[in-house]
Motif scaffolding. Sequence first.
Motif, PDB file in Angstrom:
ATOM      1  N   MET A  96     -12.286   8.324   9.384  1.00  0.00           N
ATOM      2  CA  MET A  96     -10.062   8.680   9.600  1.00  0.00           C
ATOM      3  C   MET A  96      -9.453   7.606   9.849  1.00  0.00           C
ATOM      4  SD  MET A  96      -8.183  10.435   7.008  1.00  0.00           S
ATOM      5  CE  MET A  96      -9.998  11.373   6.792  1.00  0.00           C
ATOM      6  N   ARG A  97      -8.892   6.443   8.961  1.00  0.00           N
ATOM      7  CA  ARG A  97      -8.386   6.071   9.447  1.00  0.00           C
ATOM      8  C   ARG A  97      -7.156   6.019   8.872  1.00  0.00           C
ATOM      9  NH1 ARG A  97     -12.939   3.096   8.110  1.00  0.00           N
ATOM     10  NH2 ARG A  97     -14.268   2.469  10.948  1.00  0.00           N
ATOM     11  N   PRO A  98      -5.860   6.663   9.414  1.00  0.00           N
ATOM     12  CA  PRO A  98      -4.474   6.432   8.476  1.00  0.00           C
ATOM     13  C   PRO A  98      -4.376   6.157   8.346  1.00  0.00           C
ATOM     14  CG  PRO A  98      -5.002   8.872   9.837  1.00  0.00           C
ATOM     15  CD  PRO A  98      -6.224   8.079  10.022  1.00  0.00           C
ATOM     16  N   PHE A  99      -3.745   4.865   9.251  1.00  0.00           N
ATOM     17  CA  PHE A  99      -2.919   4.217   9.860  1.00  0.00           C
ATOM     18  C   PHE A  99      -2.889   2.728  10.149  1.00  0.00           C
ATOM     19  CE2 PHE A  99      -1.549   8.429  11.497  1.00  0.00           C
ATOM     20  CZ  PHE A  99      -0.544   8.769  11.013  1.00  0.00           C
ATOM     21  N   LEU A 153       0.776  -1.375  -0.349  1.00  0.00           N
ATOM     22  CA  LEU A 153       0.384  -0.465  -0.065  1.00  0.00           C
ATOM     23  C   LEU A 153       0.913   0.944  -0.011  1.00  0.00           C
ATOM     24  CD1 LEU A 153      -3.077   1.566   0.368  1.00  0.00           C
ATOM     25  CD2 LEU A 153      -2.810   1.105   2.744  1.00  0.00           C
ATOM     26  N   LEU A 154       0.634   2.136  -1.635  1.00  0.00           N
ATOM     27  CA  LEU A 154       1.438   3.132  -1.156  1.00  0.00           C
ATOM     28  C   LEU A 154       0.563   4.701  -1.080  1.00  0.00           C
ATOM     29  CD1 LEU A 154       3.640   2.401  -4.086  1.00  0.00           C
ATOM     30  CD2 LEU A 154       4.091   1.806  -2.449  1.00  0.00           C
ATOM     31  N   THR A 155       1.126   5.038  -0.057  1.00  0.00           N
ATOM     32  CA  THR A 155      -0.002   6.898   0.241  1.00  0.00           C
ATOM     33  C   THR A 155       0.796   7.692  -0.458  1.00  0.00           C
ATOM     34  OG1 THR A 155      -1.049   5.301   2.258  1.00  0.00           O
ATOM     35  CG2 THR A 155      -0.650   8.472   2.165  1.00  0.00           C
ATOM     36  N   THR A 156       0.276   8.096  -1.627  1.00  0.00           N
ATOM     37  CA  THR A 156       1.043   9.669  -1.872  1.00  0.00           C
ATOM     38  C   THR A 156       1.241  10.438  -0.930  1.00  0.00           C
ATOM     39  OG1 THR A 156      -1.503  10.280  -3.350  1.00  0.00           O
ATOM     40  CG2 THR A 156      -0.293   8.550  -4.508  1.00  0.00           C
ATOM     41  N   HIS A 157       0.301  11.481  -0.194  1.00  0.00           N
ATOM     42  CA  HIS A 157       1.153  11.910   0.516  1.00  0.00           C
ATOM     43  C   HIS A 157      -0.382  12.309   1.392  1.00  0.00           C
ATOM     44  CE1 HIS A 157      -2.450  13.336  -2.201  1.00  0.00           C
ATOM     45  NE2 HIS A 157      -2.683  14.571  -1.507  1.00  0.00           N
ATOM     46  N   GLY A 158      -0.817  12.937   3.124  1.00  0.00           N
ATOM     47  CA  GLY A 158      -1.193  12.615   4.046  1.00  0.00           C
ATOM     48  C   GLY A 158      -2.450  13.814   3.647  1.00  0.00           C
ATOM     49  N   HIS A 159      -3.136  13.965   2.702  1.00  0.00           N
ATOM     50  CA  HIS A 159      -4.586  14.750   2.870  1.00  0.00           C
ATOM     51  C   HIS A 159      -5.253  13.577   2.923  1.00  0.00           C
ATOM     52  CE1 HIS A 159      -3.075  18.401   0.733  1.00  0.00           C
ATOM     53  NE2 HIS A 159      -2.208  18.416   1.533  1.00  0.00           N
ATOM     54  N   PRO A 160      -6.702  14.084   3.454  1.00  0.00           N
ATOM     55  CA  PRO A 160      -7.539  13.011   4.078  1.00  0.00           C
ATOM     56  C   PRO A 160      -8.464  12.332   3.395  1.00  0.00           C
ATOM     57  CG  PRO A 160      -8.005  16.275   4.952  1.00  0.00           C
ATOM     58  CD  PRO A 160      -7.256  15.195   4.332  1.00  0.00           C
ATOM     59  N   ASP A 161      -8.513  13.224   1.576  1.00  0.00           N
ATOM     60  CA  ASP A 161      -8.788  12.401   0.913  1.00  0.00           C
ATOM     61  C   ASP A 161      -8.297  11.110   0.264  1.00  0.00           C
ATOM     62  OD1 ASP A 161      -7.319  14.658   0.584  1.00  0.00           O
ATOM     63  OD2 ASP A 161      -8.251  14.288  -1.729  1.00  0.00           O
ATOM     64  N   HIS A 162      -6.763  11.194   0.540  1.00  0.00           N
ATOM     65  CA  HIS A 162      -6.339   9.711   0.274  1.00  0.00           C
ATOM     66  C   HIS A 162      -6.227   9.314   0.997  1.00  0.00           C
ATOM     67  CE1 HIS A 162      -4.963  12.046  -3.548  1.00  0.00           C
ATOM     68  NE2 HIS A 162      -5.619  13.420  -3.216  1.00  0.00           N
ATOM     69  N   VAL A 163      -6.106   9.000   2.412  1.00  0.00           N
ATOM     70  CA  VAL A 163      -5.935   8.336   3.815  1.00  0.00           C
ATOM     71  C   VAL A 163      -6.763   8.526   4.143  1.00  0.00           C
ATOM     72  CG1 VAL A 163      -3.728   9.733   3.310  1.00  0.00           C
ATOM     73  CG2 VAL A 163      -5.290   9.775   5.354  1.00  0.00           C
ATOM     74  N   ASP A 179       3.110  14.456  10.082  1.00  0.00           N
ATOM     75  CA  ASP A 179       1.751  15.482  11.451  1.00  0.00           C
ATOM     76  C   ASP A 179       0.573  16.023  11.025  1.00  0.00           C
ATOM     77  OD1 ASP A 179       4.603  14.919  13.276  1.00  0.00           O
ATOM     78  OD2 ASP A 179       5.351  17.224  11.979  1.00  0.00           O
ATOM     79  N   GLN A 180       0.714  16.143   9.178  1.00  0.00           N
ATOM     80  CA  GLN A 180      -0.260  16.850   9.295  1.00  0.00           C
ATOM     81  C   GLN A 180      -1.443  15.055   9.334  1.00  0.00           C
ATOM     82  OE1 GLN A 180      -1.909  16.578   5.350  1.00  0.00           O
ATOM     83  NE2 GLN A 180      -0.074  17.316   4.479  1.00  0.00           N
ATOM     84  N   MET A 181      -0.987  14.019   9.060  1.00  0.00           N
ATOM     85  CA  MET A 181      -2.012  12.817   9.152  1.00  0.00           C
ATOM     86  C   MET A 181      -2.085  13.149  10.286  1.00  0.00           C
ATOM     87  SD  MET A 181       0.007  10.236   6.325  1.00  0.00           S
ATOM     88  CE  MET A 181      -0.313   9.256   6.267  1.00  0.00           C
ATOM     89  N   LEU A 182      -1.543  13.518  11.488  1.00  0.00           N
ATOM     90  CA  LEU A 182      -1.729  12.615  12.891  1.00  0.00           C
ATOM     91  C   LEU A 182      -2.948  13.779  13.555  1.00  0.00           C
ATOM     92  CD1 LEU A 182       1.913  12.494  14.215  1.00  0.00           C
ATOM     93  CD2 LEU A 182       0.278  10.723  14.516  1.00  0.00           C
ATOM     94  N   ASP A 183      -2.609  14.989  13.424  1.00  0.00           N
ATOM     95  CA  ASP A 183      -2.773  16.299  13.435  1.00  0.00           C
ATOM     96  C   ASP A 183      -3.472  17.281  12.267  1.00  0.00           C
ATOM     97  OD1 ASP A 183      -4.232  18.502  15.291  1.00  0.00           O
ATOM     98  OD2 ASP A 183      -2.570  19.218  15.640  1.00  0.00           O
ATOM     99  N   PRO A 184      -4.880  16.821  11.423  1.00  0.00           N
ATOM    100  CA  PRO A 184      -4.756  17.466  10.484  1.00  0.00           C
ATOM    101  C   PRO A 184      -6.587  18.924  10.838  1.00  0.00           C
ATOM    102  CG  PRO A 184      -6.411  15.626  10.902  1.00  0.00           C
ATOM    103  CD  PRO A 184      -5.142  15.297  11.566  1.00  0.00           C
ATOM    104  N   ALA A 185      -6.543  18.547  11.764  1.00  0.00           N
ATOM    105  CA  ALA A 185      -7.465  19.738  12.008  1.00  0.00           C
ATOM    106  C   ALA A 185      -6.182  21.058  11.957  1.00  0.00           C
ATOM    107  CB  ALA A 185      -7.614  19.816  13.706  1.00  0.00           C
ATOM    108  N   GLN A 186      -5.191  20.725  13.116  1.00  0.00           N
ATOM    109  CA  GLN A 186      -3.861  22.400  12.922  1.00  0.00           C
ATOM    110  C   GLN A 186      -3.706  22.557  11.516  1.00  0.00           C
ATOM    111  OE1 GLN A 186      -2.852  23.376  15.459  1.00  0.00           O
ATOM    112  NE2 GLN A 186      -1.040  24.751  14.028  1.00  0.00           N
TER     113      GLN A 186
END
Length: 361
Positions: free
Chosen positions: A145-148, A73-83, A106-113
């Motif tokens: 939202m389950r990015p990991f 599984l390859l994640t291209t970047h950390g934005h919510p619509d991808h992860v 960091d943004q995947m751990l704390d997208p709100a910030q």
Amino acid sequence: MTALGELIEIDDRTALVLGQGLHLERDQPDVANALVHRVGDTLVIVDTGVTESFRTALREATGRVGPWSRALLLTTHGHPDHVGNNDLADELGVPVEHYVPAPDIDQMLDPAQYWVQSFHRIAGLSPLPAPSALAGKMLALFQPMRPFGVTTRAYEERPLEPIRIGSLRFAGWTFADGAVRVLRSQGHCAGHVIVHLRDCGVLHLSDEGNGPCGAMIDADQLKIQTVLGAACRLFEEKEATLLTDGHTFALRRGSDAVAYLDGLLDQATALQAAALGVIGESRQVRPSAFATGYAKAFAELEVGGANPNAMFTAMVAVNQLRELGLRPESPTADDGPWSRPALRNPGPADPGTRAGSDGPG
């Protein structure tokens, strides 16, 4: 008109699973397209989108590409619509590797910030809610939202590899004996990667192809345009034959892909010229006035992008101001004037400018 989760079959072991566009007023999140590919006995998934319905479609697509006994599984970047569905890796029932870009963790751990910071830049530029409220409203759409997953690790934990494709040189990581190439691009956001699937000729730009200019707080316009130019070369040299991305629901082949990419580059230069016209002879402009003129240029030049709306246009406008060398005169004013820094030669009292001085050595 496409439907969320619709499948475009590329060949008997590769498929593009289609997402959907963002509509805040309808409480509809955007969902990124995902790629499913098999190389040997390895299932390759590029991005997982978000929402339960897309998760179901993606899981069904993994059964359409032939038998597999391992997964990547390859994640291209950390934005919510991808992860959002990245924990799907834990449900595949086979040995799995999952990689994400370290600069985006960091943004995947704390997208709100991340999104509050992004929206602070456009406070006062358009009739939008306060940054914290807007970020909360938007992120509430991207659920669950389950990015990991259990096996998630950073690409950067692996040694960086020099990768040569045709006449071009990249840096990144290879998998499946070189059949899968993950190339650092880092234009759309700080950690972004693109993916080249050697055997089927697919180049997946993910969100580097969202438009001629990047909107995100950590976007890099030069890198976006460099990636678009490199992608053109790959198609001209026939090292890639099919172009896919994260948010346009189509396959582009050969010369059509080159024309599309060239069009994005042409739009980038046209928008910069239009931006200079909006600023005019003045050395000072208010972001709200600039954003209004810039949005008009977007419309006149028929610039689209993945999610054309006032919010993202305002974000691009702020990036364009910085690209042109303007800076806010006050760090606290929401719509305070921006201007170019005054240029001057160092005075005689400045270090390194006295007669006989060689300056810093």
